[in-house]
Design an enzyme around this catalytic site. Structure first.
Site, PDB file in Angstrom:
ATOM      1  N   ASP A 198     106.640  -0.305 -30.233  1.00 39.02           N
ATOM      2  CA  ASP A 198     106.887  -0.018 -28.812  1.00 39.02           C
ATOM      3  C   ASP A 198     107.695   1.242 -28.541  1.00 39.02           C
ATOM      4  O   ASP A 198     108.547   1.638 -29.324  1.00 39.02           O
ATOM      5  CB  ASP A 198     107.539  -1.222 -28.102  1.00 39.02           C
ATOM      6  CG  ASP A 198     108.741  -1.801 -28.839  1.00 39.02           C
ATOM      7  OD1 ASP A 198     108.860  -1.616 -30.076  1.00 39.02           O
ATOM      8  OD2 ASP A 198     109.571  -2.444 -28.186  1.00 39.02           O
ATOM      9  N   GLU A 213     109.827  -4.641 -30.207  1.00 37.52           N
ATOM     10  CA  GLU A 213     111.106  -4.711 -30.929  1.00 37.52           C
ATOM     11  C   GLU A 213     112.270  -4.478 -29.976  1.00 37.52           C
ATOM     12  O   GLU A 213     113.346  -5.037 -30.138  1.00 37.52           O
ATOM     13  CB  GLU A 213     111.146  -3.685 -32.065  1.00 37.52           C
ATOM     14  CG  GLU A 213     112.312  -3.877 -33.042  1.00 37.52           C
ATOM     15  CD  GLU A 213     113.671  -3.474 -32.511  1.00 37.52           C
ATOM     16  OE1 GLU A 213     114.658  -4.175 -32.791  1.00 37.52           O
ATOM     17  OE2 GLU A 213     113.757  -2.455 -31.783  1.00 37.52           O
ATOM     18  N   GLU A 214     112.046  -3.632 -28.974  1.00 38.43           N
ATOM     19  CA  GLU A 214     113.149  -3.256 -28.065  1.00 38.43           C
ATOM     20  C   GLU A 214     113.472  -4.363 -27.064  1.00 38.43           C
ATOM     21  O   GLU A 214     114.409  -4.228 -26.286  1.00 38.43           O
ATOM     22  CB  GLU A 214     112.789  -1.969 -27.310  1.00 38.43           C
ATOM     23  CG  GLU A 214     112.518  -0.754 -28.214  1.00 38.43           C
ATOM     24  CD  GLU A 214     113.785  -0.158 -28.813  1.00 38.43           C
ATOM     25  OE1 GLU A 214     114.874  -0.694 -28.555  1.00 38.43           O
ATOM     26  OE2 GLU A 214     113.664   0.828 -29.553  1.00 38.43           O
TER      27      GLU A 214
END
Ligand SMILES: [Zn+2]
Ligand SMILES: [Zn+2]
Length: 429
Positions: A98, A164-165
């Site tokens: 991402d 992931e963020e």
């Protein structure tokens, strides 16, 4: 007999040397392709849980390589399995996919002009954390490992992970959901490796740490309840404002007075506090939220016990009451490099990067959802340098900023590390 074993030894030695030089040659050969992939991903970044075109691009390539591909894992995740056809361990390699709502500020020919929607807002999108390089490096490693299939034992699982963020509001995603959906099962993963490009580490260097390399994140909320009164008559109140002030200061003494700080750092931050609405009213209630960062499980457990204890003790002493919610919404475990596995793989780092380029790193109090994989199976997470050598570390723009920059030349080491970690793990198991 002696002659034979000596010969076997020589042959083994030659093979072992061979795989590193073969990997190095193949990494050289594929470097320009890896850079092209990276530029493509960089130019067309997508936000967390929206990595649709990114996933399709990866899927297409993994199918071209002949891997067994699964898509739609945790929304947009892509998983490819390479089966050597020989019995052996299952090694997983992970890259996150991402981008971030950041407006890219540079003159790169492959700079992003993309926009997206995040929590209802139209936002610019940029690969401002370097996940574009992670995908490109993992595709490079996949290509080399497919090429070297006859030297593998067991299977390799290539995990391309969304979000992931962190997911948009109202959604879940990332490593935790991939694990829930069984990404580490069938075939069952024995060990997992991942890496993050680092904007302030020199190109060519790799940083490692045994144990906690990135922190656990535990958000919390405290609601202090008192009794409302006129600001001129505090004796008629139970004041949640002065109670909260004491609580905030007392929380800082958990880290400074109760944790064994010589082992690992820890952080307790109160990030927001709300209460009251005008100068002459003592309010009924104050609410605060904050975050806890820890690098070892004892410290984490200690704070889970100490924080409510401090809050309750102070509230009692002030005749107030307090409610603690810990953890508040999502929390991340410690990104914890399994000590036995880390020790074993250190020689791979030394041989791949050269001993002088392998740095025993300090941990960081940021977090990484790779930790969810490491909760299930032994794993190692590394940082790979992306900073041009002529830039001072203090001048390197930070991750998540518009000026964030990592150099293409840093990726070759990442490709070699992912490949050699897989080959060496298979040789050892
Ligand atoms: Zn990031
Ligand atoms: Zn990142």
């Amino acid at each position: 007999m002696r002659y034979l074993s000596l010969l076997a030894l020589l042959t083994f030695g030659a093979l072992a040397d061979n795989h590193e030089s073969v990997v190095a040659q193949k990494a050289d050969a594929i470097e320009s392709q890896v850079i092209q992939w990276r530029h493509h991903f960089h130019q067309y970044p997508e936000l967390s849980n929206r990595e649709v075109k990114t996933a399709a691009y990866i899927e297409k390539y993994l199918r071209e390589l002949g891997l067994d591909v699964t898509t739609g894992v945790a929304m947009t995740g892509v998983v490819g399995v390479l089966d050597s056809g020989k019995p052996g361990p299952v090694v997983a390699l992970r890259a996150d996919m991402d981008g971030l709502p950041v407006l890219e500020d540079n003159d790169l020919p492959y700079r992003s002009r993309e926009r997206g929607e995040f929590n209802g807002n139209d936002v610019p999108v940029m690969h401002a954390c370097g996940h574009d390089t992670h995908m490109a490096m993992l595709m490079g490693a996949a290509s080399i490992l497919v090429d070297m299939k006859d030297q593998l034992r067991g299977q390799v699982k290539f995990i391309f992970q969304p979000a992931e963020e962190g997911s948009p509001e109202g959604e879940r995603g990332g490593a935790e959901v991939m694990v829930e959906e069984g990404v580490l099962k069938n075939p069952d993963v024995d060990a997992i490796f991942g890496l993050h490009i680092s904007a302030d580490t020199d190109v060519g260097k790799v940083r490692w740490r045994e144990g906690g390399i990135m922190a656990a994140v535990d958000p919390f909320k405290i609601v202090v309840k008192g009794k409302q009164a006129h600001g001129a008559y505090p004796w008629l109140s139970v004041d949640p404002v002065t109670t909260s002030a004491q609580i905030i200061m007392a929380l800082q003494t958990i880290v400074s007075r109760e944790l064994k700080l010589i082992d690992d750092a820890a952080v307790i931050t109160v990030g927001a506090i709300h209460g009251g609405n005008r100068s002459n009213i003592i309010p009924m209630e104050v609410e605060m939220v904050g975050t806890i960062r820890t690098l070892n499980e004892q410290a984490r457990e200690h704070i889970y016990e100490a924080l409510p204890r401090k809050v309750k003790g102070i509230a009692d002493s002030m005749r107030a009451t307090a409610e603690v919610t810990l953890p508040l919404d999502y929390n991340y475990p410690i990104t914890y490099n399994d000590p036995a596995l880390m020790k074993k793989m250190l020689s791979t780092l030394n041989r791949t990067a050269g001993e002088e380029n392998v740095i025993n790193s300090k941990p960081v109090t940021g977090a990484e959802d790779f930790s969810f994989f490491q909760e299930e199976v032994p794993g190692v997470y590394l940082w790979v340098g992306g900073k041009p050598l002529d830039v001072k570390p203090e001048d390197a723009p930070a991750h998540h900023t518009p000026e964030f920059y990592v150099d293409d030349s840093g990726m070759k080491l990442g490709v070699k590390l992912l490949t050699n970690l897989t080959l060496d793990y298979m040789q050892q198991h």
